[in-house]
Motif scaffolding. Structure first.
Motif, PDB file in Angstrom:
ATOM      1  N   VAL A   3      11.520   8.998  76.978  1.00 47.94           N
ATOM      2  CA  VAL A   3      11.178  10.193  77.743  1.00 47.94           C
ATOM      3  C   VAL A   3      11.813  10.083  79.125  1.00 47.94           C
ATOM      4  CG1 VAL A   3       9.316  11.648  78.612  1.00 47.94           C
ATOM      5  CG2 VAL A   3       8.987  10.313  76.509  1.00 47.94           C
ATOM      6  N   ASP A   4      12.706  10.998  79.459  1.00 48.81           N
ATOM      7  CA  ASP A   4      13.369  10.986  80.764  1.00 48.81           C
ATOM      8  C   ASP A   4      12.390  11.441  81.858  1.00 48.81           C
ATOM      9  OD1 ASP A   4      15.339  10.827  82.745  1.00 48.81           O
ATOM     10  OD2 ASP A   4      16.878  11.721  81.472  1.00 48.81           O
ATOM     11  N   LYS A   5      12.856  11.479  83.094  1.00 50.63           N
ATOM     12  CA  LYS A   5      12.013  11.775  84.256  1.00 50.63           C
ATOM     13  C   LYS A   5      11.426  13.195  84.217  1.00 50.63           C
ATOM     14  CE  LYS A   5      13.544  10.686  88.285  1.00 50.63           C
ATOM     15  NZ  LYS A   5      14.428  10.558  89.472  1.00 50.63           N
ATOM     16  N   ASP A   6      10.263  13.330  84.824  1.00 49.12           N
ATOM     17  CA  ASP A   6       9.645  14.634  85.096  1.00 49.12           C
ATOM     18  C   ASP A   6       9.397  15.469  83.849  1.00 49.12           C
ATOM     19  OD1 ASP A   6       9.691  14.223  87.933  1.00 49.12           O
ATOM     20  OD2 ASP A   6      11.845  14.642  87.884  1.00 49.12           O
ATOM     21  N   VAL A   7       9.122  14.804  82.744  1.00 42.67           N
ATOM     22  CA  VAL A   7       8.805  15.517  81.500  1.00 42.67           C
ATOM     23  C   VAL A   7       7.295  15.738  81.422  1.00 42.67           C
ATOM     24  CG1 VAL A   7       8.758  15.332  78.978  1.00 42.67           C
ATOM     25  CG2 VAL A   7      10.813  14.668  80.251  1.00 42.67           C
ATOM     26  N   LYS A   8       6.896  16.859  80.866  1.00 42.28           N
ATOM     27  CA  LYS A   8       5.478  17.130  80.635  1.00 42.28           C
ATOM     28  C   LYS A   8       5.243  17.318  79.150  1.00 42.28           C
ATOM     29  CE  LYS A   8       1.590  20.078  81.902  1.00 42.28           C
ATOM     30  NZ  LYS A   8       1.115  21.258  82.689  1.00 42.28           N
ATOM     31  N   VAL A   9       4.463  16.407  78.574  1.00 39.76           N
ATOM     32  CA  VAL A   9       4.076  16.511  77.169  1.00 39.76           C
ATOM     33  C   VAL A   9       2.646  17.026  77.141  1.00 39.76           C
ATOM     34  CG1 VAL A   9       3.705  15.270  75.004  1.00 39.76           C
ATOM     35  CG2 VAL A   9       5.590  14.601  76.518  1.00 39.76           C
ATOM     36  N   GLU A  10       2.456  18.210  76.631  1.00 43.54           N
ATOM     37  CA  GLU A  10       1.125  18.818  76.658  1.00 43.54           C
ATOM     38  C   GLU A  10       0.188  18.141  75.663  1.00 43.54           C
ATOM     39  OE1 GLU A  10       1.390  23.065  76.398  1.00 43.54           O
ATOM     40  OE2 GLU A  10       2.194  23.210  78.439  1.00 43.54           O
ATOM     41  N   SER A  11      -1.075  18.459  75.759  1.00 49.83           N
ATOM     42  CA  SER A  11      -2.107  17.798  74.948  1.00 49.83           C
ATOM     43  C   SER A  11      -1.897  18.046  73.459  1.00 49.83           C
ATOM     44  CB  SER A  11      -3.496  18.311  75.361  1.00 49.83           C
ATOM     45  OG  SER A  11      -3.744  18.023  76.721  1.00 49.83           O
ATOM     46  N   GLY A  12      -2.246  17.034  72.662  1.00 51.28           N
ATOM     47  CA  GLY A  12      -2.238  17.169  71.214  1.00 51.28           C
ATOM     48  C   GLY A  12      -0.878  17.115  70.558  1.00 51.28           C
ATOM     49  N   ILE A  13       0.152  16.680  71.272  1.00 49.51           N
ATOM     50  CA  ILE A  13       1.512  16.630  70.723  1.00 49.51           C
ATOM     51  C   ILE A  13       1.736  15.291  70.021  1.00 49.51           C
ATOM     52  CG2 ILE A  13       3.975  16.679  71.263  1.00 49.51           C
ATOM     53  CD1 ILE A  13       2.613  19.336  71.692  1.00 49.51           C
ATOM     54  N   THR A  14       2.428  15.332  68.879  1.00 45.95           N
ATOM     55  CA  THR A  14       2.819  14.110  68.179  1.00 45.95           C
ATOM     56  C   THR A  14       4.336  14.034  68.135  1.00 45.95           C
ATOM     57  OG1 THR A  14       0.838  14.078  66.795  1.00 45.95           O
ATOM     58  CG2 THR A  14       2.736  12.819  66.014  1.00 45.95           C
ATOM     59  N   LEU A  15       4.883  12.953  68.665  1.00 46.65           N
ATOM     60  CA  LEU A  15       6.325  12.739  68.694  1.00 46.65           C
ATOM     61  C   LEU A  15       6.618  11.374  68.081  1.00 46.65           C
ATOM     62  CD1 LEU A  15       6.917  13.930  72.359  1.00 46.65           C
ATOM     63  CD2 LEU A  15       7.652  15.155  70.314  1.00 46.65           C
ATOM     64  N   ILE A  16       7.308  11.372  66.964  1.00 48.05           N
ATOM     65  CA  ILE A  16       7.553  10.131  66.234  1.00 48.05           C
ATOM     66  C   ILE A  16       9.052   9.945  66.006  1.00 48.05           C
ATOM     67  CG2 ILE A  16       7.049   8.749  64.190  1.00 48.05           C
ATOM     68  CD1 ILE A  16       4.572   9.391  65.793  1.00 48.05           C
ATOM     69  N   GLY A  17       9.608   8.869  66.551  1.00 42.50           N
ATOM     70  CA  GLY A  17      10.980   8.488  66.255  1.00 42.50           C
ATOM     71  C   GLY A  17      10.986   7.227  65.414  1.00 42.50           C
ATOM     72  N   THR A  18      12.115   6.534  65.390  1.00 44.54           N
ATOM     73  CA  THR A  18      12.202   5.262  64.677  1.00 44.54           C
ATOM     74  C   THR A  18      12.934   4.247  65.552  1.00 44.54           C
ATOM     75  OG1 THR A  18      14.344   5.747  63.637  1.00 44.54           O
ATOM     76  CG2 THR A  18      12.353   6.491  62.476  1.00 44.54           C
ATOM     77  N   LYS A  19      12.893   2.998  65.172  1.00 45.43           N
ATOM     78  CA  LYS A  19      13.587   1.948  65.905  1.00 45.43           C
ATOM     79  C   LYS A  19      15.078   2.228  65.975  1.00 45.43           C
ATOM     80  CE  LYS A  19      14.531  -3.019  65.740  1.00 45.43           C
ATOM     81  NZ  LYS A  19      14.282  -4.283  64.993  1.00 45.43           N
ATOM     82  N   ASP A  20      15.645   2.720  64.886  1.00 48.15           N
ATOM     83  CA  ASP A  20      17.083   2.988  64.823  1.00 48.15           C
ATOM     84  C   ASP A  20      17.457   4.355  65.380  1.00 48.15           C
ATOM     85  OD1 ASP A  20      17.563   0.507  63.613  1.00 48.15           O
ATOM     86  OD2 ASP A  20      17.135   1.328  61.619  1.00 48.15           O
ATOM     87  N   ALA A  21      16.500   5.226  65.492  1.00 49.84           N
ATOM     88  CA  ALA A  21      16.768   6.574  66.023  1.00 49.84           C
ATOM     89  C   ALA A  21      15.580   7.061  66.848  1.00 49.84           C
ATOM     90  CB  ALA A  21      17.064   7.551  64.881  1.00 49.84           C
ATOM     91  N   PRO A  22      15.397   6.492  68.033  1.00 49.86           N
ATOM     92  CA  PRO A  22      14.285   6.947  68.882  1.00 49.86           C
ATOM     93  C   PRO A  22      14.483   8.396  69.305  1.00 49.86           C
ATOM     94  CG  PRO A  22      15.763   5.489  70.103  1.00 49.86           C
ATOM     95  CD  PRO A  22      16.196   5.432  68.684  1.00 49.86           C
ATOM     96  N   LYS A  23      13.381   9.116  69.388  1.00 46.19           N
ATOM     97  CA  LYS A  23      13.443  10.511  69.835  1.00 46.19           C
ATOM     98  C   LYS A  23      13.650  10.525  71.347  1.00 46.19           C
ATOM     99  CE  LYS A  23      11.033  13.574  67.779  1.00 46.19           C
ATOM    100  NZ  LYS A  23      12.151  14.461  67.373  1.00 46.19           N
ATOM    101  N   ILE A  24      14.472  11.453  71.854  1.00 40.53           N
ATOM    102  CA  ILE A  24      14.789  11.529  73.270  1.00 40.53           C
ATOM    103  C   ILE A  24      14.334  12.871  73.830  1.00 40.53           C
ATOM    104  CG2 ILE A  24      16.622  11.433  75.003  1.00 40.53           C
ATOM    105  CD1 ILE A  24      18.273   9.845  72.953  1.00 40.53           C
ATOM    106  N   LEU A  25      13.573  12.823  74.919  1.00 42.54           N
ATOM    107  CA  LEU A  25      13.157  14.031  75.623  1.00 42.54           C
ATOM    108  C   LEU A  25      13.920  14.099  76.930  1.00 42.54           C
ATOM    109  CD1 LEU A  25       9.277  13.887  75.098  1.00 42.54           C
ATOM    110  CD2 LEU A  25      11.042  14.804  73.576  1.00 42.54           C
ATOM    111  N   GLN A  26      14.644  15.173  77.142  1.00 34.52           N
ATOM    112  CA  GLN A  26      15.513  15.280  78.302  1.00 34.52           C
ATOM    113  C   GLN A  26      14.728  15.536  79.583  1.00 34.52           C
ATOM    114  OE1 GLN A  26      18.581  18.148  77.451  1.00 34.52           O
ATOM    115  NE2 GLN A  26      19.553  16.859  75.914  1.00 34.52           N
ATOM    116  N   LYS A  27      15.337  15.193  80.682  1.00 35.69           N
ATOM    117  CA  LYS A  27      14.732  15.279  82.004  1.00 35.69           C
ATOM    118  C   LYS A  27      14.188  16.683  82.273  1.00 35.69           C
ATOM    119  CE  LYS A  27      15.888  14.705  86.903  1.00 35.69           C
ATOM    120  NZ  LYS A  27      16.965  14.347  87.877  1.00 35.69           N
ATOM    121  N   GLY A  28      12.945  16.724  82.757  1.00 37.52           N
ATOM    122  CA  GLY A  28      12.340  17.982  83.178  1.00 37.52           C
ATOM    123  C   GLY A  28      11.854  18.891  82.071  1.00 37.52           C
ATOM    124  N   SER A  29      11.923  18.452  80.821  1.00 35.63           N
ATOM    125  CA  SER A  29      11.516  19.332  79.722  1.00 35.63           C
ATOM    126  C   SER A  29       9.995  19.403  79.601  1.00 35.63           C
ATOM    127  CB  SER A  29      12.128  18.855  78.405  1.00 35.63           C
ATOM    128  OG  SER A  29      11.788  17.510  78.151  1.00 35.63           O
TER     129      SER A  29
END
Length: 343
Positions: free
Chosen positions: A308-334
């Protein structure tokens, strides 16, 4: 020895596989370890080796890097003599303008001409390691080398030691020889110079992909790797920020993680790196993830194998699942909304 080495940091590296983390910053300025930027490692290594004059050669975008480095005060490089020098270049209209480019050095040749140091240490800015360069200099002189390249397990770390006078010759003759960077010189089969390879045995990872970034981040959670990188006698220095200690609520649970100052933890954190000013709400679960500065993780959210890059807001109740070989990326400020987002 310290008066004999000049530092040159090439911060022009671009890696396509890191583009999600470099939309607003250079590779050298990518956050690492909750408190640091990638450039902190080579810059600290130089300072800890007694180098008092360092030139940094970046390409656009370099605002984030300049903001991080400032006057060089945090590395004791805000000096009346020598110190930290910044030589940005924002154009791509010149040929042969890449990593360790002699064209870039030539555009700022006064820095090298005016230096009083006999030897020059040239390095990229995206390798995670902790090294004293004084033994390298001693070895270089004992072996009678013209150019020494540092390698680990036979793989190059893009670190070169050369006499400053020879570097000036290489820059001046680049069009004649066709060698436009140090890599060209050391791989030139017709080169008249004695090239030596110095073995480095400590932990080192060159971050040129998301895989390498994630790997290096998870590795420093291991006490043996941490002990190789973060030494009392050779501290990794970074920009100092006046922030309060991390706050842990009664509901917080933290295991095998790095938590920077200024964070607020109410949820569960496991095998993760949490940067300054991050807020993890009650009921949230963060595992195997990298959470950068001032991000907010809402209540009852689940993040596993996420960067998760800087200044990201993940709202309540969200599920984000990546993997060791392909981690999920959240861009800055999203801002992440919705019920569930899986890889």
């Amino acid at each position: 020895m310290k008066k004999r080495l000049l530092g040159v940091i090439d911060a022009t590296t671009y890696a396509e596989d890191l583009k999600d983390l470099t939309l607003h910053r250079s590779v050298a300025a990518i956050p690492f370890g909750g408190r640091y930027r990638l450039i902190d490692f080579i810059l600290s290594n130089m300072v800890n080796s007694g180098i008092e004059s360092v030139g940094i050669f970046p390409k656009y975008p370099f605002r984030s890097l300049m903001d991080h480095l400032g006057s060089g005060k945090n590395w004791d490089l805000n000096r009346k003599r020598d110190g930290l020098f910044f030589f940005p270049f924002s154009s791509d209209d010149k040929p042969n303008f890449g990593m360790n480019s002699f064209e870039h050095f030539a555009a700022n040749i006064d820095f090298l001409n005016r230096s009083t140091q006999e030897y020059c240490l040239i390095s990229d800015a995206n390798t995670i390691f902790n090294m004293d360069f004084n033994p390298l200099l001693e070895w270089h002189m004992e072996q009678g080398c013209d150019i020494s390249e540092v390698r680990r397990d036979g793989a190059p770390l893009n670190i070169f030691l050369v006499k400053t006078s020879l570097l000036l010759e290489l820059i001046d003759s680049r069009d004649k020889t066709g060698n436009y960077c140090m890599r060209d010189v050391v791989t030139d089969i017709d080169s008249p110079y004695q090239v030596c390879y110095y073995p480095y045995e400590g932990f080192a990872v060159t971050v040129d992909s998301i895989d390498q970034y994630y790997f290096a981040s998870m590795e420093i959670l291991k006490p043996t790797i941490w002990g190789q990188l973060f030494l009392k006698e050779r501290a990794i220095l970074t920009k100092v920020k006046d922030e309060p200690p991390t706050h842990y609520s009664k509901s917080a649970s933290v295991h095998n993680s790095m938590i920077a100052n200024g964070a607020s933890i109410e949820g569960i954190v496991e095998n993760s790196i949490i940067a300054r000013g991050v807020k993890i709400a009650k009921g949230a679960i963060v595992r195997n993830s990298i959470i950068m500065q001032k991000t907010q993780i809402g209540e009852n959210s689940i993040l596993d194998h996420v960067i998760v890059d800087k200044d990201v807001k993940v709202e309540s109740g969200i599920t984000l699942i990546g993997t060791k070989d392909a981690p999920k990326i959240l861009q800055k400020g999203s801002i992440i909304k919705g019920a569930c987002v899986n890889s």
